[in-house]
Design an enzyme around this catalytic site. Structure first.
Site, PDB file in Angstrom:
ATOM      1  N   PHE A  33       5.167  -9.418   6.194  1.00 19.72           N
ATOM      2  CA  PHE A  33       4.123  -8.495   5.756  1.00 19.72           C
ATOM      3  C   PHE A  33       3.019  -8.357   6.801  1.00 19.72           C
ATOM      4  O   PHE A  33       2.820  -9.201   7.663  1.00 19.72           O
ATOM      5  CB  PHE A  33       3.518  -8.943   4.416  1.00 19.72           C
ATOM      6  CG  PHE A  33       2.683 -10.193   4.487  1.00 19.72           C
ATOM      7  CD1 PHE A  33       1.303 -10.118   4.654  1.00 19.72           C
ATOM      8  CD2 PHE A  33       3.262 -11.436   4.388  1.00 19.72           C
ATOM      9  CE1 PHE A  33       0.527 -11.261   4.723  1.00 19.72           C
ATOM     10  CE2 PHE A  33       2.503 -12.595   4.449  1.00 19.72           C
ATOM     11  CZ  PHE A  33       1.129 -12.510   4.616  1.00 19.72           C
ATOM     12  N   CYS A  34       2.325  -7.227   6.690  1.00 19.18           N
ATOM     13  CA  CYS A  34       1.101  -6.969   7.445  1.00 19.18           C
ATOM     14  C   CYS A  34       0.141  -6.316   6.445  1.00 19.18           C
ATOM     15  O   CYS A  34       0.364  -6.401   5.239  1.00 19.18           O
ATOM     16  CB  CYS A  34       1.365  -6.099   8.677  1.00 19.18           C
ATOM     17  SG  CYS A  34       2.129  -4.497   8.334  1.00 19.18           S
ATOM     18  N   LYS A  35      -0.885  -5.680   6.914  1.00 16.87           N
ATOM     19  CA  LYS A  35      -1.886  -5.144   5.986  1.00 16.87           C
ATOM     20  C   LYS A  35      -1.268  -4.183   4.963  1.00 16.87           C
ATOM     21  O   LYS A  35      -1.452  -4.332   3.764  1.00 16.87           O
ATOM     22  CB  LYS A  35      -3.013  -4.459   6.761  1.00 16.87           C
ATOM     23  CG  LYS A  35      -4.143  -3.989   5.861  1.00 16.87           C
ATOM     24  CD  LYS A  35      -5.304  -3.446   6.670  1.00 16.87           C
ATOM     25  CE  LYS A  35      -6.449  -3.033   5.745  1.00 16.87           C
ATOM     26  NZ  LYS A  35      -7.570  -2.483   6.491  1.00 16.87           N
TER      27      LYS A  35
END
Length: 150
Positions: free
Chosen positions: A85-87
């Site tokens: 995941f990222c933002k």
């Protein structure tokens, strides 16, 4: 959150990673955090934090091997499940998952991109990451078959 490889590899946002009910429902054991935000999880999770900016001058290619090793370590666990995941789950995390699909599932950049865009239509890795994936893909080909010249 999107399932990339059934019962094993997931792609999502920081909101997904910070929602215990989602992590528990999917039985996530490993997480790769590509956002700048550090999250605190229970000790039962294994976490790899690679803080990257989603900018056109960010070098992500240096993290593909490390992320792939972490994902493979998870896959080798009998019940391992990994969330990358990222933002927003659109750029950094997508690039890392494409890098994994290239190295461990024989995808090209276009085929991995198409697969992910069909699963998660909101993906939008920045062009810099795509260029680095193309370079990584050619390096991976060289490693797998050293007789191919570019």
């Amino acid at each position: 959150m999107s399932t990339i490889i059934n019962d094993f590899l997931y792609l999502g946002s920081i909101n997904d990673a910070c929602t215990p009910s989602i992590l528990n429902q999917l039985k996530i054991t490993h997480l790769i955090n590509l956002s700048l935000t550090r999250i605190v999880l229970e000790e039962s999770f294994e976490l790899l934090h690679l803080p990257l900016y989603d900018r056109f001058d960010e070098s992500i290619i240096n993290y593909f091997k490390q992320a792939n090793q972490f994902i493979e370590k998870c896959r080798q666990n009998e019940n391992g499940r990994c969330l990358v995941f990222c933002k927003h789950g659109r750029s950094r995390s997508v690039a890392i998952v494409i890098g994994y699909l290239i190295e461990h599932h024989g995808h090209t950049v276009p085929s991995a991109y198409l697969l992910l865009s069909n699963i998660r239509p909101t993906i939008s890795p920045n062009r810099n990451y795509i260029n680095q994936l193309i370079k990584y893909s050619s390096q991976t080909e060289q490693t797998l078959c050293p007789f191919i010249s570019s």
